[in-house]
Structure formats: structure tokens, C-alpha cells
Motif scaffolding. Sequence first.
Motif, PDB file in Angstrom:
ATOM      1  N   SER A 166     -25.841  87.658 -71.149  1.00 59.32           N
ATOM      2  CA  SER A 166     -27.050  88.109 -70.440  1.00 59.32           C
ATOM      3  C   SER A 166     -27.989  86.932 -70.161  1.00 59.32           C
ATOM      4  O   SER A 166     -28.561  86.836 -69.068  1.00 59.32           O
ATOM      5  CB  SER A 166     -27.769  89.173 -71.266  1.00 59.32           C
ATOM      6  OG  SER A 166     -26.950  90.310 -71.440  1.00 59.32           O
ATOM      7  N   GLN A 167     -28.135  86.036 -71.129  1.00 57.86           N
ATOM      8  CA  GLN A 167     -28.999  84.873 -70.917  1.00 57.86           C
ATOM      9  C   GLN A 167     -28.440  83.969 -69.832  1.00 57.86           C
ATOM     10  O   GLN A 167     -29.181  83.479 -68.958  1.00 57.86           O
ATOM     11  CB  GLN A 167     -29.155  84.108 -72.235  1.00 57.86           C
ATOM     12  CG  GLN A 167     -30.131  82.946 -72.157  1.00 57.86           C
ATOM     13  CD  GLN A 167     -31.535  83.402 -71.844  1.00 57.86           C
ATOM     14  OE1 GLN A 167     -31.984  84.431 -72.335  1.00 57.86           O
ATOM     15  NE2 GLN A 167     -32.256  82.633 -71.041  1.00 57.86           N
ATOM     16  N   VAL A 168     -27.127  83.750 -69.867  1.00 58.81           N
ATOM     17  CA  VAL A 168     -26.497  82.918 -68.839  1.00 58.81           C
ATOM     18  C   VAL A 168     -26.655  83.557 -67.462  1.00 58.81           C
ATOM     19  O   VAL A 168     -26.938  82.879 -66.463  1.00 58.81           O
ATOM     20  CB  VAL A 168     -25.010  82.693 -69.178  1.00 58.81           C
ATOM     21  CG1 VAL A 168     -24.277  82.057 -68.000  1.00 58.81           C
ATOM     22  CG2 VAL A 168     -24.877  81.797 -70.397  1.00 58.81           C
ATOM     23  N   MET A 169     -26.491  84.884 -67.393  1.00 54.28           N
ATOM     24  CA  MET A 169     -26.644  85.566 -66.114  1.00 54.28           C
ATOM     25  C   MET A 169     -28.065  85.443 -65.591  1.00 54.28           C
ATOM     26  O   MET A 169     -28.283  85.243 -64.382  1.00 54.28           O
ATOM     27  CB  MET A 169     -26.239  87.035 -66.275  1.00 54.28           C
ATOM     28  CG  MET A 169     -24.750  87.251 -66.504  1.00 54.28           C
ATOM     29  SD  MET A 169     -24.316  88.972 -66.848  1.00 54.28           S
ATOM     30  CE  MET A 169     -24.728  89.745 -65.293  1.00 54.28           C
ATOM     31  N   ARG A 170     -29.042  85.567 -66.484  1.00 60.16           N
ATOM     32  CA  ARG A 170     -30.436  85.387 -66.039  1.00 60.16           C
ATOM     33  C   ARG A 170     -30.656  83.978 -65.487  1.00 60.16           C
ATOM     34  O   ARG A 170     -31.284  83.806 -64.431  1.00 60.16           O
ATOM     35  CB  ARG A 170     -31.394  85.650 -67.211  1.00 60.16           C
ATOM     36  CG  ARG A 170     -31.475  87.099 -67.646  1.00 60.16           C
ATOM     37  CD  ARG A 170     -32.653  87.298 -68.594  1.00 60.16           C
ATOM     38  NE  ARG A 170     -32.663  88.636 -69.157  1.00 60.16           N
ATOM     39  CZ  ARG A 170     -32.095  88.992 -70.295  1.00 60.16           C
ATOM     40  NH1 ARG A 170     -31.458  88.073 -71.020  1.00 60.16           N
ATOM     41  NH2 ARG A 170     -32.138  90.232 -70.746  1.00 60.16           N
ATOM     42  N   ASP A 171     -30.169  82.980 -66.209  1.00 60.02           N
ATOM     43  CA  ASP A 171     -30.333  81.604 -65.739  1.00 60.02           C
ATOM     44  C   ASP A 171     -29.627  81.382 -64.407  1.00 60.02           C
ATOM     45  O   ASP A 171     -30.165  80.726 -63.500  1.00 60.02           O
ATOM     46  CB  ASP A 171     -29.790  80.631 -66.792  1.00 60.02           C
ATOM     47  CG  ASP A 171     -30.576  80.699 -68.099  1.00 60.02           C
ATOM     48  OD1 ASP A 171     -31.724  81.183 -68.062  1.00 60.02           O
ATOM     49  OD2 ASP A 171     -30.032  80.276 -69.140  1.00 60.02           O
ATOM     50  N   VAL A 172     -28.432  81.941 -64.285  1.00 60.66           N
ATOM     51  CA  VAL A 172     -27.670  81.769 -63.039  1.00 60.66           C
ATOM     52  C   VAL A 172     -28.394  82.423 -61.874  1.00 60.66           C
ATOM     53  O   VAL A 172     -28.505  81.846 -60.782  1.00 60.66           O
ATOM     54  CB  VAL A 172     -26.252  82.350 -63.213  1.00 60.66           C
ATOM     55  CG1 VAL A 172     -25.556  82.484 -61.863  1.00 60.66           C
ATOM     56  CG2 VAL A 172     -25.428  81.461 -64.126  1.00 60.66           C
ATOM     57  N   ILE A 173     -28.896  83.635 -62.099  1.00 60.57           N
ATOM     58  CA  ILE A 173     -29.595  84.340 -61.016  1.00 60.57           C
ATOM     59  C   ILE A 173     -30.856  83.582 -60.622  1.00 60.57           C
ATOM     60  O   ILE A 173     -31.174  83.455 -59.427  1.00 60.57           O
ATOM     61  CB  ILE A 173     -29.921  85.776 -61.458  1.00 60.57           C
ATOM     62  CG1 ILE A 173     -28.627  86.591 -61.540  1.00 60.57           C
ATOM     63  CG2 ILE A 173     -30.888  86.438 -60.491  1.00 60.57           C
ATOM     64  CD1 ILE A 173     -28.824  87.981 -62.072  1.00 60.57           C
ATOM     65  N   LYS A 174     -31.574  83.073 -61.608  1.00 59.93           N
ATOM     66  CA  LYS A 174     -32.799  82.318 -61.292  1.00 59.93           C
ATOM     67  C   LYS A 174     -32.464  81.055 -60.501  1.00 59.93           C
ATOM     68  O   LYS A 174     -33.109  80.758 -59.480  1.00 59.93           O
ATOM     69  CB  LYS A 174     -33.520  81.961 -62.588  1.00 59.93           C
ATOM     70  CG  LYS A 174     -34.873  81.294 -62.375  1.00 59.93           C
ATOM     71  CD  LYS A 174     -35.556  81.034 -63.704  1.00 59.93           C
ATOM     72  CE  LYS A 174     -36.948  80.422 -63.487  1.00 59.93           C
ATOM     73  NZ  LYS A 174     -36.894  79.178 -62.717  1.00 59.93           N
TER      74      LYS A 174
END
Length: 457
Positions: free
Chosen positions: A294-302
Motif C-alpha cells: 500500500s505504501q509503495v502504491m501510494r508513492d507510485v501514484i504520487k
Amino acid sequence: MKRSVRSASPAVAVGSKGWRDASVRSILRAADLTRQTRVDQLHSSTRYRSHSVGTFTHTVPQLTACSDEQDHSESDSEKKDEFRPKYTGSMLTSRIISGPFPPPVLRDQSAVVSAGMVAEYMRGVREVEGHLRRQAGRVTQEDTRLEHQRERLEKLLRSLRKALQVNQQSADGRTFRPATTETIRDGADDLLHNERRVLNVLKGELESMLRKTLTQQQVLAESSKQLLDCAFERSRVIDLLPQHGSLSAGVKTYPSPLSQKPDPTGPFTPECKQALDSSSTVLCESQQLRKNVSQVMRDVIKKQTDMHQSASEALQKKITETNRLEQHLTLSSAATRQAIYRKQRQMQCAGYSLGRAMGPVCRADLFCRERLSRPMTQLYGRHSSVGLPESDLLTWGSTMLRKHLESSGKEIAELQFAHQQLEEDMYGKRAAGSVDSAVVRLRRRLVRPQSVRPVTS
């Protein structure tokens, strides 16, 4: 003469002491054996009356519980680390056969003790089996959550791949700009290249997390299978237990087998312990993996959103600059065209003046007033030796008009060349703006920001 016979005194022992002691010992030994026989007879009859077949109306666990309570009261400190009392052959024999011989109800008592041991073992096994199945349910639930996380991860990965395609289409689309002046590398091209590089890095990170997620799902499936296998193996001995409730009420409750040490011969085996411990470790790892994903996905989306907005804003800024230059080029082209028209009118006027100064082509077409040999000039030449400047003025004017026409022609050619350059530049700017606008519309239509749901533990 008669002799008198003397009787022996009763206080004086006649026989030997050893002979007498041997008899006394025999008498005492016989008395002890007789008393022991009477006690054993009393115990046997009492035992027979108290443990007759007619009195075995209680349930099996009640008898087992009574014996268990006695065992716990005798050695409570020694049984804290055990699930149930461990009955050995000598303990059971001493408990059932308390007299010189087994009672008449030996078969019934043996069956009762065995049934009690089996019932306690089955209850412990059912508790272990229930805990194994509940743990397997938690593992399955975690696998479902991880599956949903994997679906969102795959969706984001598809979005990244689509963004890479859009980036490539944007770079390829900008090649359709006019190749003369508009294909020079600018800031928008640099941002598109940087966006492609960052998207490739993010795509690699998501693919790595996807591989870890798939591996973790396989580990969860294996852990669930191991738990269910252990539960099935434990459930093979609880077919006779009721589905709800217990075999008896008021039975002393022993410590849970899950809180005790594993015993290969008990309800809680080392295999069950190993399956539960490994499943707990796998659950912790899976929960941590979901948080990391989830953290990686947030960073990727940002990062993806920032790069997409930066490239789109650069393209929009380039479009604005192009439109502004196109407007200036339009105004300059119009001014140049007006200058050309104005110069052409001047040339027409100068050509008309040159024609009037040169006069008609044929001498016969001259008017009398236009001839240099007209009567007035002839009469003036009779008295004055200085000629009239009319011919010199005509020659000078014709020369000046010819020079003016030549310079005006050059100026018009330069104006026409400048106007052509302005038109070509304006056409290139218009085409480049149209291409960049199409690229921006393509990016807005195909690339949309994603969102990540919060992790539910």
C-alpha cells in the motif's frame, strides 16, 4: 513306708525358653493373619456393596472427574504443565484393586476409566482441531485480503503500462510537427523523457511487489493446507463427540492443551504446534507485506501523478507560447503584406511618372507643347545663349525614377521573402500547436489518476 509326691510350683517354668518362644511366635503370626483376613473380608464386602453394578448409573466423565480431582489434590504442583493426569499401569491397578484381589466389577471399572481417558483426550483434540480450523480461517481471510491487494496492484500496474504507452504516443506524436523549425528539442521533450524513465522505474518496483505478493499467496495457501491437514488428522478421533456442548456438566476443566507443551501422544502434537507457529509467522509477514504494498502504491501514484502533471503543464505552456508567437507572426505578416501593397502602389506611381517623363514612344505622338523645338523655345534661343533646363530635368527625373523603381523592386522582393518566411513560420507554429494540443487531449483522455484504499488489518 509311703513317700509323699511333691507338685511343681506353677510359677516355675519347666520347659525350655526356645521351645516356648517358638510356639508363641506361631500363635502371634496366626493372630495377625486372622485379623488381616477379617479386615480384607470387610473391605471386600464394602467394596462390593459400594461398587456394585447397580450403582454405576453415573456418566463416564463424572467417575473420571472424581479420580482426576483426587489426582490433582495429591500432586497439584506436578501436573501444572500437563493437559490431563498421566495414568500408568501401576497407578490404575492401585486405584481399581485396593484389596488383596480385584473386585467383581473390575471389567466395569476398567471400562469407565478407559472411557474417561478417551473422553478427555477427545475433548482436548476437539479444542485443538477447532483452533486449527479457526487459524486456517484467519489465513484464508488474509489470503482474500492479499488477493484484493494484488488486484489493485495489477490495476495500478496496467495504469503504469498504459501511461508508458501514452508517453510513447506523445513523443511519437510530437514528431509530426513541421520538421523545419518546430522539431528542435525543448523542455517538453526533456520532461517526456524523464517521465518515461521514472515510469519504467516505478513499473519495475510494482512488478517486484507483484512477484512478492504471488509468492506470499502461495505460502498462505500452503500454510492453510497444512493447518487443514492437521485439523483433519485431529478430527479423526472426535466422531463420537456431540456437535454442541460437552459430554457432562460440572466436570473439572483442565488447562487448555494449546497452553501446554506439545506431546506426540497428546491432543496437541508437535506437528500442530509447528503448523500454528508457522501460520502466525506467515500472517505477520502477509500483513507487513500488504502495508508495504500500500505504501509503495501510494508513492507510485504520487510520483506518476506529479510526472504526468509536469509533462502536461509543460506541453500546455509550450502551446501557450506557440499561440502567442503565432499571433505575433500573424500581425507581422499582415504588416508586411500592407508594406508590400504600399510599395507596389509607389512603384506603380513611379512607373507612371517615368512614362510621363519619357513621353510617347513615337515622336509623332508628341503634343506641340511637349516638343523641345516648339516656337517659344526657338524665340528664346534667338537672344539667350543659355539653353533651357527642360531636357536636363527630364533626363535627371528619368534617371531618378529608374533608380527608385529598381530599389523599390528590391524592397518588394525582400518584403515578399520576409512575408513568406512569416507565413511559413506561422503555419509551422499553428501545426505545432495543433499537434501539442492533440497530445494534451490524448494524455487527458487516456491517463487518469488512481487511488489507493487504506489497509485493513
